[in-house]
Structures are given as C-alpha cells and as structure tokens.
Write a protein that holds these residues in place. Structure first.
Motif, PDB file in Angstrom:
ATOM      1  N   GLU A   1       4.104   2.763   6.296  1.00  0.00           N
ATOM      2  CA  GLU A   1       5.552   2.965   6.273  1.00  0.00           C
ATOM      3  C   GLU A   1       6.287   1.982   5.353  1.00  0.00           C
ATOM      4  O   GLU A   1       7.397   2.252   4.901  1.00  0.00           O
ATOM      5  CB  GLU A   1       6.110   2.817   7.704  1.00  0.00           C
ATOM      6  CG  GLU A   1       5.601   3.889   8.669  1.00  0.00           C
ATOM      7  CD  GLU A   1       5.795   3.495  10.122  1.00  0.00           C
ATOM      8  OE1 GLU A   1       6.317   2.367  10.374  1.00  0.00           O
ATOM      9  OE2 GLU A   1       5.409   4.274  11.019  1.00  0.00           O
ATOM     10  N   PHE A   2       5.673   0.858   5.067  1.00  0.00           N
ATOM     11  CA  PHE A   2       6.349  -0.232   4.370  1.00  0.00           C
ATOM     12  C   PHE A   2       6.933   0.161   3.009  1.00  0.00           C
ATOM     13  O   PHE A   2       8.103  -0.124   2.726  1.00  0.00           O
ATOM     14  CB  PHE A   2       5.399  -1.428   4.218  1.00  0.00           C
ATOM     15  CG  PHE A   2       6.056  -2.672   3.700  1.00  0.00           C
ATOM     16  CD1 PHE A   2       6.532  -3.635   4.558  1.00  0.00           C
ATOM     17  CD2 PHE A   2       6.205  -2.882   2.332  1.00  0.00           C
ATOM     18  CE1 PHE A   2       7.156  -4.791   4.081  1.00  0.00           C
ATOM     19  CE2 PHE A   2       6.820  -4.021   1.836  1.00  0.00           C
ATOM     20  CZ  PHE A   2       7.297  -4.975   2.715  1.00  0.00           C
ATOM     21  N   PRO A   3       6.158   0.792   2.106  1.00  0.00           N
ATOM     22  CA  PRO A   3       6.726   1.062   0.773  1.00  0.00           C
ATOM     23  C   PRO A   3       7.927   1.992   0.803  1.00  0.00           C
ATOM     24  O   PRO A   3       8.816   1.888  -0.055  1.00  0.00           O
ATOM     25  CB  PRO A   3       5.552   1.673  -0.002  1.00  0.00           C
ATOM     26  CG  PRO A   3       4.650   2.233   1.054  1.00  0.00           C
ATOM     27  CD  PRO A   3       4.772   1.288   2.211  1.00  0.00           C
TER      28      PRO A   3
ATOM     29  N   LEU B   1       7.108   6.593  -5.104  1.00  0.00           N
ATOM     30  CA  LEU B   1       5.952   6.260  -4.274  1.00  0.00           C
ATOM     31  C   LEU B   1       4.779   7.112  -4.718  1.00  0.00           C
ATOM     32  O   LEU B   1       4.930   8.295  -5.018  1.00  0.00           O
ATOM     33  CB  LEU B   1       6.251   6.534  -2.796  1.00  0.00           C
ATOM     34  CG  LEU B   1       7.412   5.760  -2.172  1.00  0.00           C
ATOM     35  CD1 LEU B   1       7.624   6.207  -0.729  1.00  0.00           C
ATOM     36  CD2 LEU B   1       7.142   4.255  -2.214  1.00  0.00           C
ATOM     37  N   TYR B   2       3.585   6.497  -4.727  1.00  0.00           N
ATOM     38  CA  TYR B   2       2.399   7.191  -5.227  1.00  0.00           C
ATOM     39  C   TYR B   2       1.218   6.956  -4.285  1.00  0.00           C
ATOM     40  O   TYR B   2       1.094   5.897  -3.665  1.00  0.00           O
ATOM     41  CB  TYR B   2       2.067   6.701  -6.641  1.00  0.00           C
ATOM     42  CG  TYR B   2       3.239   6.842  -7.586  1.00  0.00           C
ATOM     43  CD1 TYR B   2       3.525   8.055  -8.194  1.00  0.00           C
ATOM     44  CD2 TYR B   2       4.095   5.764  -7.823  1.00  0.00           C
ATOM     45  CE1 TYR B   2       4.616   8.188  -9.046  1.00  0.00           C
ATOM     46  CE2 TYR B   2       5.192   5.881  -8.668  1.00  0.00           C
ATOM     47  CZ  TYR B   2       5.449   7.103  -9.274  1.00  0.00           C
ATOM     48  OH  TYR B   2       6.534   7.230 -10.102  1.00  0.00           O
TER      49      TYR B   2
ATOM     50  N   ARG C   1       0.528   4.326   0.401  1.00  0.00           N
ATOM     51  CA  ARG C   1       1.141   4.542  -0.900  1.00  0.00           C
ATOM     52  C   ARG C   1       1.540   3.208  -1.531  1.00  0.00           C
ATOM     53  O   ARG C   1       1.707   2.198  -0.854  1.00  0.00           O
ATOM     54  CB  ARG C   1       2.379   5.437  -0.757  1.00  0.00           C
ATOM     55  CG  ARG C   1       2.090   6.835  -0.242  1.00  0.00           C
ATOM     56  CD  ARG C   1       3.365   7.620   0.040  1.00  0.00           C
ATOM     57  NE  ARG C   1       4.141   7.027   1.118  1.00  0.00           N
ATOM     58  CZ  ARG C   1       5.339   7.472   1.519  1.00  0.00           C
ATOM     59  NH1 ARG C   1       5.875   8.522   0.907  1.00  0.00           N
ATOM     60  NH2 ARG C   1       5.977   6.887   2.509  1.00  0.00           N
ATOM     61  N   PHE C   2       1.675   3.228  -2.853  1.00  0.00           N
ATOM     62  CA  PHE C   2       2.217   2.072  -3.551  1.00  0.00           C
ATOM     63  C   PHE C   2       3.533   2.474  -4.198  1.00  0.00           C
ATOM     64  O   PHE C   2       3.816   3.663  -4.407  1.00  0.00           O
ATOM     65  CB  PHE C   2       1.237   1.517  -4.584  1.00  0.00           C
ATOM     66  CG  PHE C   2       0.847   2.468  -5.687  1.00  0.00           C
ATOM     67  CD1 PHE C   2       1.560   2.517  -6.881  1.00  0.00           C
ATOM     68  CD2 PHE C   2      -0.262   3.302  -5.548  1.00  0.00           C
ATOM     69  CE1 PHE C   2       1.201   3.380  -7.905  1.00  0.00           C
ATOM     70  CE2 PHE C   2      -0.640   4.171  -6.566  1.00  0.00           C
ATOM     71  CZ  PHE C   2       0.096   4.211  -7.750  1.00  0.00           C
ATOM     72  N   LEU C   3       4.363   1.474  -4.487  1.00  0.00           N
ATOM     73  CA  LEU C   3       5.685   1.725  -5.057  1.00  0.00           C
ATOM     74  C   LEU C   3       5.744   1.178  -6.477  1.00  0.00           C
ATOM     75  O   LEU C   3       5.267   0.069  -6.756  1.00  0.00           O
ATOM     76  CB  LEU C   3       6.760   1.068  -4.205  1.00  0.00           C
ATOM     77  CG  LEU C   3       8.210   1.193  -4.718  1.00  0.00           C
ATOM     78  CD1 LEU C   3       9.165   1.395  -3.561  1.00  0.00           C
ATOM     79  CD2 LEU C   3       8.616  -0.053  -5.533  1.00  0.00           C
ATOM     80  N   ALA C   4       6.351   1.964  -7.373  1.00  0.00           N
ATOM     81  CA  ALA C   4       6.611   1.513  -8.735  1.00  0.00           C
ATOM     82  C   ALA C   4       8.076   1.761  -9.057  1.00  0.00           C
ATOM     83  O   ALA C   4       8.579   2.879  -8.884  1.00  0.00           O
ATOM     84  CB  ALA C   4       5.724   2.249  -9.732  1.00  0.00           C
TER      85      ALA C   4
ATOM     86  N   VAL D   1       1.762  -3.003  -3.831  1.00  0.00           N
ATOM     87  CA  VAL D   1       0.643  -2.163  -3.398  1.00  0.00           C
ATOM     88  C   VAL D   1       0.129  -2.562  -2.017  1.00  0.00           C
ATOM     89  O   VAL D   1       0.311  -3.695  -1.578  1.00  0.00           O
ATOM     90  CB  VAL D   1      -0.520  -2.248  -4.418  1.00  0.00           C
ATOM     91  CG1 VAL D   1      -0.072  -1.792  -5.795  1.00  0.00           C
ATOM     92  CG2 VAL D   1      -1.080  -3.671  -4.492  1.00  0.00           C
ATOM     93  N   PRO D   2      -0.545  -1.638  -1.325  1.00  0.00           N
ATOM     94  CA  PRO D   2      -1.187  -1.947  -0.044  1.00  0.00           C
ATOM     95  C   PRO D   2      -2.617  -2.459  -0.249  1.00  0.00           C
ATOM     96  O   PRO D   2      -3.146  -2.451  -1.364  1.00  0.00           O
ATOM     97  CB  PRO D   2      -1.212  -0.584   0.649  1.00  0.00           C
ATOM     98  CG  PRO D   2      -1.413   0.387  -0.485  1.00  0.00           C
ATOM     99  CD  PRO D   2      -0.630  -0.194  -1.647  1.00  0.00           C
TER     100      PRO D   2
END
Length: 542
Positions: free
Chosen positions: A33-35, A57-58, A65-68, A169-170
């Motif tokens: 849930e964080f990103p 989010l990807y 997911r990771f955020l850019a 990133v996670p």
C-alpha cells in the motif's frame, strides 16, 4: 512563489514521521500500500496536477509496486539525476511491548525517556542529548525518501534547469525485486522522454565505522554480495549401523570450516576491505525426526564483493570445496580402516549445472522442469529454500552421484558498483566535503563502497566478459522466481553516489536518526550539490 510543503526542517520532519507511520515491512500489505500513499502526497503538488502522466506506479512482484515521479524542466534538457530510495523496512518484533510505537517516532522517543534502563550507554546518551529521533525506518531509509520528495518539490517550484526522476522501490531488505523490476522501466522512461542519466543518487543512511564515530560519510560505490551455497548429499543408514553410510553433517563440517572467515574470499580496494565470509544458514533438510541418519543438509555462505564476478567466486568456491572433500574422504577412510569397514564411496564435488545436465540426460528436460515446477509451487518456501530443494529433488533422482557436495548459488545477488574514479563523482565528493566543513563544521569523509548493501548494485553494471553466466547456470530458481536484468543494467551507465542522513543502529530496537544532520545539513548539502552540477553543465555548454 508557490508554497513549499516540505521546505523547512520542521515540515520535513513532519513528512518523515508520516512516512514512518505507514507501516511497510517487507512482504506485508503495508509494503504493497505504501507507494500509493506516496503517489497521493506527490499528486498534491501543482506540478504533478498539471503533469499527471509523469507520476506513476509500476508492477514489481507479488502485488508490490514501485513509484517513479519525473520532474522534466521546461527547456529541452536531457541531463537527469535519478533520486533512488527504498521504502520497505525490517520487522519490529524486537521492540517488545513498545512495538505499537515503533512507527511513531515522536511518541517512541518520548516513551524511551521512561525506559532508560533498557538502553545501552551510547543509545542512552543519544536519547538524553535530544539530538536523535528513534523509530523503525527513520534511518533505514525513509529519511532518504523524505529528503528526495523535498528536493523534487523544490525543483518543480523553482524550475531547476535539470530533470529529476524520483524512484522509490519495495523489497530492498530481501531480494531487491523492486529495483530489479525498475531497471527496464528506467530504460523505457529514458527513451520515452529523451533523458540522459547523469547520476544515480541514493539516500541510504550513513553507517558509523566504529562505536562513537561521528564522521559523516559519502559513498562513491556500493559493496556487492553473493551467496555460494551447497547441498550435502550423503548415504543414509540406521544409527545402529553408522558406518554403513556417511552423514551429510559430517561432509558439511569440512566445507563450512573452510568457508567461514576464508581470507581468499576477502577483497581489498582503495584501502577498504570486505567483511569476511560467514555461514548464514546450515540445516538438515528432513521434515521430521527419525533414527535414520541425516544424509541431506544444506548451507548458505555470505560473501561480499568489490571487483570479483560470480564466475570468479564460483571458481574459488569450487577449489575450497574440492579441498574440503579431499579432507573429508581422508578422515572417512581412516575411520573405516580402523573399524575394518568398506567405505560407501568417495565424496565428489559438482556444480549445480553439472547435476542438472546429468538429470536431463537421464530423464529428459520435461522431467527436470516438472521437478522445478513442483518446488516452485510451494507457497511457503522463499527463493533460498527453493534453490536448495530443487537441487535436493534432482539428487534424490540421481543418487548414483552420491555422496556429493553440490555447489550452487542462492539469491539474492548484488553486484558491486563503484564510481570513485568518475570525474563528476569526484567533484561532488569534494563539493560536499568543502561545503560541509565550511557551513556546518561537519567532517565529511569518502567511503568507496557502501557496506550496507543497496539497490545501486543494479545500475552501472560492468562486466568485461560474462562473469554473471556462472550465476545464471548455477542458480536453480533462475528464470522462474528470480532473475537479474544484466543486459539492461549495462545500459544504465551513469555513475553512482550515496549521500544520506546520519543515524545509528539500523535494524535494531534503537534505530535512530540525527535530527540536525537529517533535516538541515544533508538536505542543504544535496540541494547545493545538485545546483553545482547544474552550474557545471551550463558552463560546459557555453
């Protein structure tokens, strides 16, 4: 001018505490849930309201997911700095009855003042000084993310003439699946927006080099880590007839003794030395107790890297294993001779790739792939367990090879990365050193390899040959539940640098962050370092 949400030390501190309060232990719902929560915060910035397509989010894996978030300056500027961080944390069990406060830094720090008897000397002194903020993730590494969010906001408001790409990133604490997935996205964004990556700037925290160390370090590289592992396959027997077989623990003892603290697996570069190798795990593979002797065990060994490749480590590992097998065979023969017993065989050494080739020739490729699939279907086994179990399952079908030591790799693998000789990095290090001393009387020192392991390992990859192929060939889970995009990593060829906040006791109950350094000194240093880079770019153009 637009109001800065995170433009003062107090506002940055509030942001950090909010980020920390969002529990994000690795492999939990909080991490998943964080990103999305970070995305919501950044969507409050005017820039991303006007450019929503630059924030996304990807997918990584397992629903994570990771955020850019890309700030693209108005003019046709290609030069881009990537601001890299991770948002997962380790667990909080060690906090005991204070666990519910582990994610509430302000409250935890106050509560600890009533629990001073539970702290050691240095942690107690730091608590009483009022200079530190305690809590899980304060140091490792949500302060790095908070600082990057503040820099990104300021760039959008002040319209800095450089591109900034925030990437968070996670999973850094376990397998770095977030960063490994982000590699291909970095290349996609590079092509889509015509970016030129000039620097990968991480915000991992400063680690003290010894107790009481107050120096501030910048890191021009990141240490590598690899896990050579072994399956020990003996010959089973009843404990009443011990010499009718050979136990796996007996075989394992010879290799483990030779791997532990092995100097040939230690590297030295630029006056820095890798920690000695140690055994991370050694265990029996049986699921239950019985009076059958243990004939299948496994061990995982941790090896740190600076220059060596997976191929070079496997060569050394194999040499050590052959020596261990020879010593084991000699000791075993002497026992058998003393008791007038015929040995059950000699322990051989083979790599996992040799075992897989043997099994494929014996049963066919479909059979081997089915064994792998059955192991991969086990939901409670991680990649390390699956690696061992695949080798074990193949050996059960190929017992003509026993007794044996099967050498393999278990994830994760972090290639070492270093940019100490890069001109831009040299200028950045000197700038931080000069301004840190001049403005804050802060003693800044350079370390060539960040020893906490970081996601920087997956950019700027260099390999003059194919040193990674030994890892691919000898990692049983390769291509299914674990892989590394080596080819793509070589295309992310910008230098690396780590400038992060000062803290202590990462992964401990007393994890804490130095307040002034984190909210005043480091943000100032990094902001002005980026502006120095901008100025030097402008001068080079003219």
């Amino acid at each position: 001018m637009e109001h800065l949400r995170w433009g003062t030390p107090d506002r940055l501190r509030s942001l950090l505490c909010e980020l920390v309060s969002w529990k994000s232990m690795t492999l939990t719902d909080g991490e998943r849930e964080f990103p999305g929560k970070v995305q919501a915060k950044l969507q409050g910035l005017k820039y991303f309201q006007e450019n929503p397509d630059l924030l996304g989010l990807y997918e990584a894996d397992l629903g994570r997911r990771f955020l850019a978030g890309l700030y693209k300056c108005d003019r046709e500027e290609q030069d881009t700095i990537v601001l890299l961080s991770h948002f997962d944390t380790v667990n909080t069990e060690e906090y005991g009855d204070l666990e519910e406060y582990a994610y509430l830094p302000e409250e935890l720090t106050k509560l600890l003042l009533n629990r001073m008897g539970e702290l050691d000397g240095e942690a107690l002194n730091d608590l009483l000084s009022g200079e530190y903020l305690f809590g899980r993730g304060t140091m490792d590494m949500k302060m790095g993310l908070a600082m990057h969010m503040g820099l990104l906001e300021k760039a959008t408001v002040e319209k800095w003439p450089i591109n900034l790409l925030l990437l968070t990133v996670p999973d850094e604490e376990v397998n770095s699946s977030g960063m490994r997935a982000a590699v291909t996205k970095l290349l996609e964004l590079k092509d889509k927006h015509n970016l030129t990556y000039k620097l990968f700037l991480n915000g991992e925290p400063v680690f003290t080099q010894e107790p009481g160390d107050r120096s501030f370090y910048v890191y021009s590289g990141s240490i590598g880590k690899i896990m050579p592992s072994a399956l020990f396959y003996g010959k089973e027997t009843h404990v009443g007839e011990p010499l009718s077989g050979i136990t796996a623990p007996f075989i394992a003892s010879f290799l483990t003794q030779r791997m532990e603290w092995n100097l040939t697996l230690q590297e030295m570069m630029n006056g820095e030395t890798t920690p000695l190798p140690v055994t991370l795990q050694q265990k029996d593979l049986r699921m239950e107790y019985s009076v059958q002797t243990p004939y299948r065990t496994a061990a995982l060994y941790n090896v740190f890297l600076m220059k060596r490749t997976a191929d070079e480590i496997m060569e050394i590992f194999e040499t050590v294993a052959i020596d261990a097998a020879e010593a084991c065979n000699q000791a075993y023969k002497e026992v058998c001779l003393k008791h007038s017993v015929q040995p059950v065989g000699e322990v051989r050494v083979l790599r996992y790739e040799d075992l897989q080739t043997h099994a494929t020739r014996k049963f066919g490729l479909d059979f081997v792939e089915e064994i792998k699939s059955q192991v991969q279907a086990m939901p409670n086994w991680d990649d390390r367990e699956k690696s061992i179990r695949i080798a074990d399952s193949l050996m059960i079908e190929c017992q003509e090879l026993a007794p044996a030591i099967v050498l393999l790799y278990a994830p994760p693998y972090y290639p070492a990365v270093n940019s100490s000789d890069d001109d831009l990095v040299k200028r950045c290090v000197q700038f931080v050193r000069d301004i840190g001393q001049r403005r804050f009387n802060l003693p800044v020192k350079q370390v060539h390899y960040f020893n906490g392991i970081s996601d920087l390992s997956y950019v700027n990859y260099h390999d003059e040959g194919e040193g990674w192929t030994a890892f691919k060939a000898n990692t049983p889970v390769w291509g299914s539940s674990y892989c590394i995009p080596f080819d793509a990593m070589t295309q992310l060829c910008a230098p690396v640098l780590n400038v992060g906040p000062f803290g202590k006791d990462a992964h401990k109950r007393t994890e804490r962050l130095h307040i002034k350094n984190s909210f005043e000194e480091v943000p100032y240093l990094v902001e002005n370092m980026i502006k120095m880079i901008i100025k030097s770019m402008c001068q080079s153009v003219h």
